[in-house]
Design an enzyme around this catalytic site. Structure first.
Site, PDB file in Angstrom:
ATOM      1  N   CYS A 138     -35.111   0.883  23.147  1.00 13.45           N
ATOM      2  CA  CYS A 138     -34.991   1.367  21.770  1.00 13.45           C
ATOM      3  C   CYS A 138     -33.715   0.918  21.105  1.00 13.45           C
ATOM      4  O   CYS A 138     -33.626   0.877  19.883  1.00 13.45           O
ATOM      5  CB  CYS A 138     -35.096   2.875  21.735  1.00 13.45           C
ATOM      6  SG  CYS A 138     -36.799   3.394  21.839  1.00 13.45           S
ATOM      7  N   HIS A 188     -12.526 -11.524  19.503  1.00  9.87           N
ATOM      8  CA  HIS A 188     -12.635 -10.087  19.204  1.00  9.87           C
ATOM      9  C   HIS A 188     -12.889  -9.230  20.434  1.00  9.87           C
ATOM     10  O   HIS A 188     -12.970  -8.007  20.338  1.00  9.87           O
ATOM     11  CB  HIS A 188     -13.695  -9.830  18.129  1.00  9.87           C
ATOM     12  CG  HIS A 188     -15.112  -9.944  18.590  1.00  9.87           C
ATOM     13  ND1 HIS A 188     -15.952  -8.853  18.663  1.00  9.87           N
ATOM     14  CD2 HIS A 188     -15.833 -11.001  19.003  1.00  9.87           C
ATOM     15  CE1 HIS A 188     -17.134  -9.258  19.098  1.00  9.87           C
ATOM     16  NE2 HIS A 188     -17.097 -10.544  19.301  1.00  9.87           N
ATOM     17  N   GLN A 209     -16.238 -11.912  28.329  1.00  7.85           N
ATOM     18  CA  GLN A 209     -15.812 -10.556  28.701  1.00  7.85           C
ATOM     19  C   GLN A 209     -14.564 -10.572  29.577  1.00  7.85           C
ATOM     20  O   GLN A 209     -13.902  -9.553  29.735  1.00  7.85           O
ATOM     21  CB  GLN A 209     -16.943  -9.824  29.434  1.00  7.85           C
ATOM     22  CG  GLN A 209     -18.144  -9.528  28.569  1.00  7.85           C
ATOM     23  CD  GLN A 209     -17.882  -8.476  27.499  1.00  7.85           C
ATOM     24  OE1 GLN A 209     -16.978  -7.654  27.607  1.00  7.85           O
ATOM     25  NE2 GLN A 209     -18.671  -8.525  26.436  1.00  7.85           N
ATOM     26  N   GLY A 238     -17.841 -16.834  20.801  1.00  9.58           N
ATOM     27  CA  GLY A 238     -18.350 -17.084  22.142  1.00  9.58           C
ATOM     28  C   GLY A 238     -19.717 -17.732  22.151  1.00  9.58           C
ATOM     29  O   GLY A 238     -19.993 -18.629  22.962  1.00  9.58           O
ATOM     30  N   SER A 239     -20.594 -17.302  21.254  1.00  9.83           N
ATOM     31  CA  SER A 239     -21.963 -17.842  21.251  1.00  9.83           C
ATOM     32  C   SER A 239     -21.963 -19.335  20.950  1.00  9.83           C
ATOM     33  O   SER A 239     -22.644 -20.105  21.626  1.00  9.83           O
ATOM     34  CB  SER A 239     -22.824 -17.108  20.215  1.00  9.83           C
ATOM     35  OG  SER A 239     -23.041 -15.780  20.633  1.00  9.83           O
TER      36      SER A 239
END
Lengths: 126, 396
Positions: free
Chosen positions: B323, B200, B178, B69-70
């Site tokens: 985080c 994926h 998505q 996708g990227s």
């Protein structure tokens, strides 16, 4: 390799000295909600010895583990010695922290120092 | 283990693995080779291209295989920008909550002199066609808006935005990473010019994806090399993965209605259960969201600590807290829908697949409630709110 050492995970899962102390001799709070971590340390001090310590932490796994480890390291120690505690010592005791989590150990050091400062202030008033 | 992180990646189905194996064991030739052994691989790839095209209403020659996708997002955006620049059009419209594959590519174009306009996605996480219409200018080169958000699952009105773009003769790209396999795609009916997918995310293999580029759109190479993919993407094709992707997408599209009706029931039960936790909120529109997506914020706690405790209970999930992102700021998606930093730190994303069960959902609800309660019990922030020293942000 997992993100955290076994020691960090142990202190995260079973944090030591969680809670608060009523009428504590010194209380220190550092961090802020915007950054996502706040640590609060409560000290009971008799004859310049840390006889009891408790903590409360809002933060990630390493923040909770750092607080827990730091409280263990200072319990029963004289204030003068506790003032020498560094974030590096906390990190080493935890068998290391990921680079982007080192600030959690800094917060632990700062929270303890803030609590001792509060103790000194209260002592002067008395 | 309960796997509830299907927006991160999905398990490959048995059918997909079965379809791929012959292209590793037997038909492993290079599809660019002249001899018939290589041509067998090429034939399989041609069928895969047709299968994928059929699933999204495109023509086979409009499908380009990529590493995922990227890469598809990068190539789509850079190509449209170059087409625009030739006509002196350097204005690009997008939204504040795109995937970083889009946002970072736009940052790069900004440094090259393009003007990037990011539309507000409102508290419900949805951009409107009117916003797009109002933002389009004579020098707009591209509109790039995702089909469904990866974090909060909100579904954008792609067909309506496509119609606005078509009327204004502006190229429209959608990152459908998505959405593919989970929501219907028809690039012609939806007026999409460029569309990215990643295998994926729908039970296919990792490291493979596709870019749909409407006939006539001149692509710019991201990877230079041989004549593969009609010269637009160098490198020997990952034939087994491409076969796997085509099988996975065909299966997902054939079973979409059945899977989604199951997922919707699980999602609604999970949302109901988590809503019972006080001072919490669902992120994004309650209706217009992916059938498997549940995204919540819990006041007074931090997301990474929540994830670690859930992991101990055998639950895989994710969070948009700082985080977990490795940066100082929490998720840009949660900030884009107006969540305050403090609240965004306490986020949890649970993304279900059709292999999850009602039992999984009940276990997740119980585990999250227990961990949130525990973390609040050791949180000085929560304590301050309880005694009124600080105000609650989430009132319910």
């Amino acid at each position: 390799m997992p993100l955290y050492s076994a020691k960090v995970m142990d202190h995260f899962r079973n944090p030591r000295n969680v809670g608060s102390i009523e009428n504590a001799d010194g209380v220190g709070e550092v961090g802020n909600a915007v950054c996502g971590d706040i640590m609060k340390i409560y000290l009971k001090i008799d004859d310049d010895i840390i006889t009891d310590v408790k903590f409360e932490t809002f933060g990630c796994g390493s923040a909770i583990a750092s607080s827990s480890m730091a409280t263990e390291m200072i319990k029963g120690k004289p204030v003068s010695e506790v003032l020498q505690l560094t974030n590096k010592a906390v990190t080493e005791a935890l068998d290391g922290l990921p680079a982007h989590k080192l600030h959690c150990s800094v917060l632990a050091e700062e929270a303890i120092k803030a609590a001792i400062e509060d103790y000194y202030k209260k002592s002067q008033v008395q | 283990m309960i796997y509830a992180d299907n927006a991160a990646t999905t398990q490959m189905s048995e059918n997909v693995i079965k379809a791929m194996l012959p292209y590793m064991e037997k038909i492993w030739g290079n599809p660019s080779s002249l001899y018939s052994f290589g041509q067998q691989a090429k034939d399989a790839m041609t069928s895969a291209r047709e299968q994928i095209a059929n699933c999204i209403g495109a023509k086979a020659e409009e499908i380009y295989f990529t590493s995922g996708g990227s890469e598809a997002d990068n190539q789509a955006i850079i190509s449209a920008a170059k087409i625009g620049a030739k006509k002196n059009k350097r204005h690009i419209i997008s939204t504040a909550f795109e995937h970083h594959a889009v946002l970072h590519t736009l940052d790069k174009l900004k440094r090259e002199g393009f003007e990037i306009e990011l539309l507000d996605v409102h508290e419900n996480g949805i951009v409107t066609p009117e916003q797009v219409k109002n933002a389009i200018r004579a020098d707009t080169a591209l509109v790039t808006i995702m089909y469904a958000n990866n974090e909060i699952g909100t579904i954008q009105p792609i067909a309506e935005i496509g119609a606005v773009c078509r009327a204004a003769k502006v190229i429209f790209h959608t990152d459908a990473v998505q959405a593919a396999g989970h929501l219907p795609i028809d690039v012609k009916a939806q007026n999409v010019d460029l569309l990215s997918i990643s295998a994926h995310k729908f039970h296919g293999p990792k490291g493979t994806g596709a870019l749909y580029a409407k006939k006539g759109i001149q692509l710019v190479n991201i990877i230079e090399g041989g004549a593969q993919e009609r010269g637009k993407r160098g490198g020997t094709e990952n034939v087994p993965a491409i076969i796997g992707m085509a099988t996975a997408l065909s299966d997902a599209c054939a079973n979409m209605a059945e899977n989604n009706s199951k997922l919707l029931k699980l999602r609604e039960r999970l949302i109901d259960g988590l809503n019972k936790i006080p001072h919490s909120t669902l992120n994004g529109d309650a209706e217009k969201r992916l059938p498997g997506n549940v995204s919540f914020c819990f006041e007074g706690i931090e997301g990474e600590a929540l994830l670690l405790h859930l992991d101990d209970k055998g639950i895989c999930a994710s969070s948009g807290s700082a985080c977990t992102s490795g940066s100082l700021d929490p998720s840009h998606v949660l900030l884009a829908i107006g969540r305050q930093h403090e609240i965004a730190h306490g986020s949890l994303r649970l993304t279900l697949s059709e292999t999850n069960t009602e039992g999984d959902v009940e276990k997740i609800i119980a585990a999250v409630a227990e961990v949130v309660e525990y973390l609040r019990s050791i949180s000085p922030l929560w304590k301050d709110k309880l005694i009124g020293k600080r105000e609650f942000i989430l009132t319910e």
